[in-house]
Write an enzyme that holds these catalytic residues in place. Structure first.
Site, PDB file in Angstrom:
ATOM      1  N   ASP A 294      -9.839   3.944   2.166  1.00 42.87           N
ATOM      2  CA  ASP A 294     -10.029   3.370   3.513  1.00 42.87           C
ATOM      3  C   ASP A 294     -10.723   4.363   4.453  1.00 42.87           C
ATOM      4  OD1 ASP A 294      -8.930   0.838   3.030  1.00 42.87           O
ATOM      5  OD2 ASP A 294      -6.896   1.519   3.475  1.00 42.87           O
TER       6      ASP A 294
ATOM      7  N   LYS B  63       0.799  -1.234   0.000  1.00 39.07           N
ATOM      8  CA  LYS B  63       0.000   0.000   0.000  1.00 39.07           C
ATOM      9  C   LYS B  63       0.831   1.283   0.000  1.00 39.07           C
ATOM     10  CE  LYS B  63      -4.116  -0.385   2.279  1.00 39.07           C
ATOM     11  NZ  LYS B  63      -5.127  -0.813   3.279  1.00 39.07           N
TER      12      LYS B  63
END
Ligand code: ATR
Length: 281
Positions: A110, A73
Site C-alpha cells: 500500500d 489485513k
C-alpha cells in the site's frame, strides 16, 4: 504430491468479508487479458472462523498468492510464515505470496502504491525536502506514514479526529512523527511538501472534508486515498486554491503491481487503459 489441482493455470485472488465491492478482479483481469497471459484472478469471501484454514488450502488449488483486504489485513500477520520488513512495520499485509511448499509470505504494497502514484503523476514531487502532513490515523495512514518516512521525509505530522490513535501511531514510528490537533490541521499545512487525506471523509455517502489550504506552500502536493469520487471535495478545494493534486485511484492500481508480478511473472503497466477498466468495474 496429493491434492494436485486439476487447474493448471496460475491463479490468484482477493480475500475479504464481504468482498463484492472489490475492484481488484477487474484490475488483474485487465492485465491478464492485455498481456495474453494464462491465469485467473477471483474474489473470495472467507468467513472469519475459516480464514486461516481456507487460505492455507489455496496453494493446492493452483493459487500463487492473494490480496488480502478488510477485515483480514492485520489478522494474517498472526500466522504468516514470513513477513517483509515493510509489512511488519506497517502492521498489516495486503499481498500474499505462496512459496512452492505452501508457506505463506506476507507483504504490504500500500505504501509502495502510494509513492508510485505520486511519482507517476507528479514527477517533480520531492518528499524528502520538507515535512509531510497526514490527515487520519487508521490502517491506510500507517502505510502512508511508513512510505513517507521511507522516502526520506524529515518528519510527518499526523492529525486525527481521535487524538489517541495519532499518538499511538507516533509512538510506533518514533520521533519523526509529530501529532497535531485535529482542529489545527489547517495550520499544520504550512511548510509541508505533501498533504494527504487518509480518512474516509469525502467518500461517496460520507460527509465532505471541509478544510481550506490557505496556509499551504505553493509547491505542496495534495492527494487523497479516496477515489470514489475521483475528484473529492478535498482535492477540488486544493485545486481551486491553485495547488497541485493527484487523485487516489493510482494508489490502488500501483499497489497491485508487485502481486501481479510475483504471481503471473510479468511486470504490468499502470496507464490510462487500466484506469478506465477499473473505473468501469
Ligand atoms: P482505514 O484502514 O481505511 O484507514 P480506519 O482504520 O477505519 O480505516 O480509519 C478511518 C480514518 O478516517 C480514521 O482516521 C478516522 O478517524 P477516527 O480515528 O477519529 O475514527 C477517520 N474518520 C472517519 N470518519 C471521520 C469523520 N467524520 N471525521 C473525521 N475523521 C473521520
Amino acid at each position: 504430491m496429493s491434492g494436485m489441482s486439476k487447474v493448471s493455470i496460475p491463479r490468484a485472488g482477493v480475500i475479504g468479508f464481504p468482498i463484492k465491492h472489490s475492484k481488484s478482479p477487474a484490475l488483474h483481469s485487465h492485465w491478464l487479458k492485455r498481456y495474453g497471459l494464462p491465469g485467473e484472478y477471483v474474489a473470495l469471501e472467507f468467513p472469519p472462523e475459516k480464514f486461516e484454514e481456507s487460505l492455507r488450502r489455496l496453494p493446492r488449488k493452483g493459487f500463487k498468492g492473494v490480496n488480502i483486504t478488510i477485515p483480514y489485513k492485520e489478522v494474517v500477520l498472526g500466522f504468516a510464515d514470513s513477513i517483509t520488513d515493510r509489512a511488519a512495520l506497517i502492521g498489516a499485509a495486503n499481498t500474499i505470496h505462496f512459496h512452492a511448499d505452501g508457506r505463506i509470505g506476507a507483504d504490504n504494497t500500500d505504501g509502495y502504491g502510494f509513492i508510485q502514484n505520486l511519482r507517476q503523476n507528479a514527477p517533480d514531487w520531492a518528499p524528502s525536502s520538507k515535512p509531510a502532513l497526514v490527515l487520519g490515523a487508521g490502517g491506510a495512514s500507517r502505510a502512508i506514514v511508513w512510505a513517507l518516512l521511507n522516502e526520506g521525509a524529515p518528519s510527518v505530522r499526523v492529525a486525527n479526529r481521535t487524538k489517541i490513535r495519532a499518538e499511538k501511531l507516533a509512538s510506533h514510528f518514533g520521533a519523526k512523527v509529530e501529532v497535531v490537533d485535529w482542529d489545527r490541521a489547517s495550520e499544520a499545512m504550512e511548510g509541508a511538501s505533501t498533504i494527504v487525506n487518509t480518512t474516509s471523509l469525502g467518500m461517496e455517502g460520507q460527509p465532505e472534508f471541509r478544510i481550506d489550504f490557505d496556509a499551504a506552500d505553493r509547491d505542496t502536493l495534495v492527494t487523497d486515498i479516496v477515489y470514489a469520487p475521483l475528484m473529492t471535495p478535498f482535492l477540488k478545494k486544493a485545486a481551486e486554491q491553485g495547488l497541485n493534486t493527484v487523485d487516489g485511484l493510482g494508489m490502488l492500481l500501483h499497489q497491485a503491481v508487485p502481486g501481479f508480478e510475483s504471481w503471473f511473472g510479468r511486470t504490468p503497466e499502470v496507464d490510462e487503459d487500466l484506469r478506465q477498466a477499473v473505473l468501469k468495474a
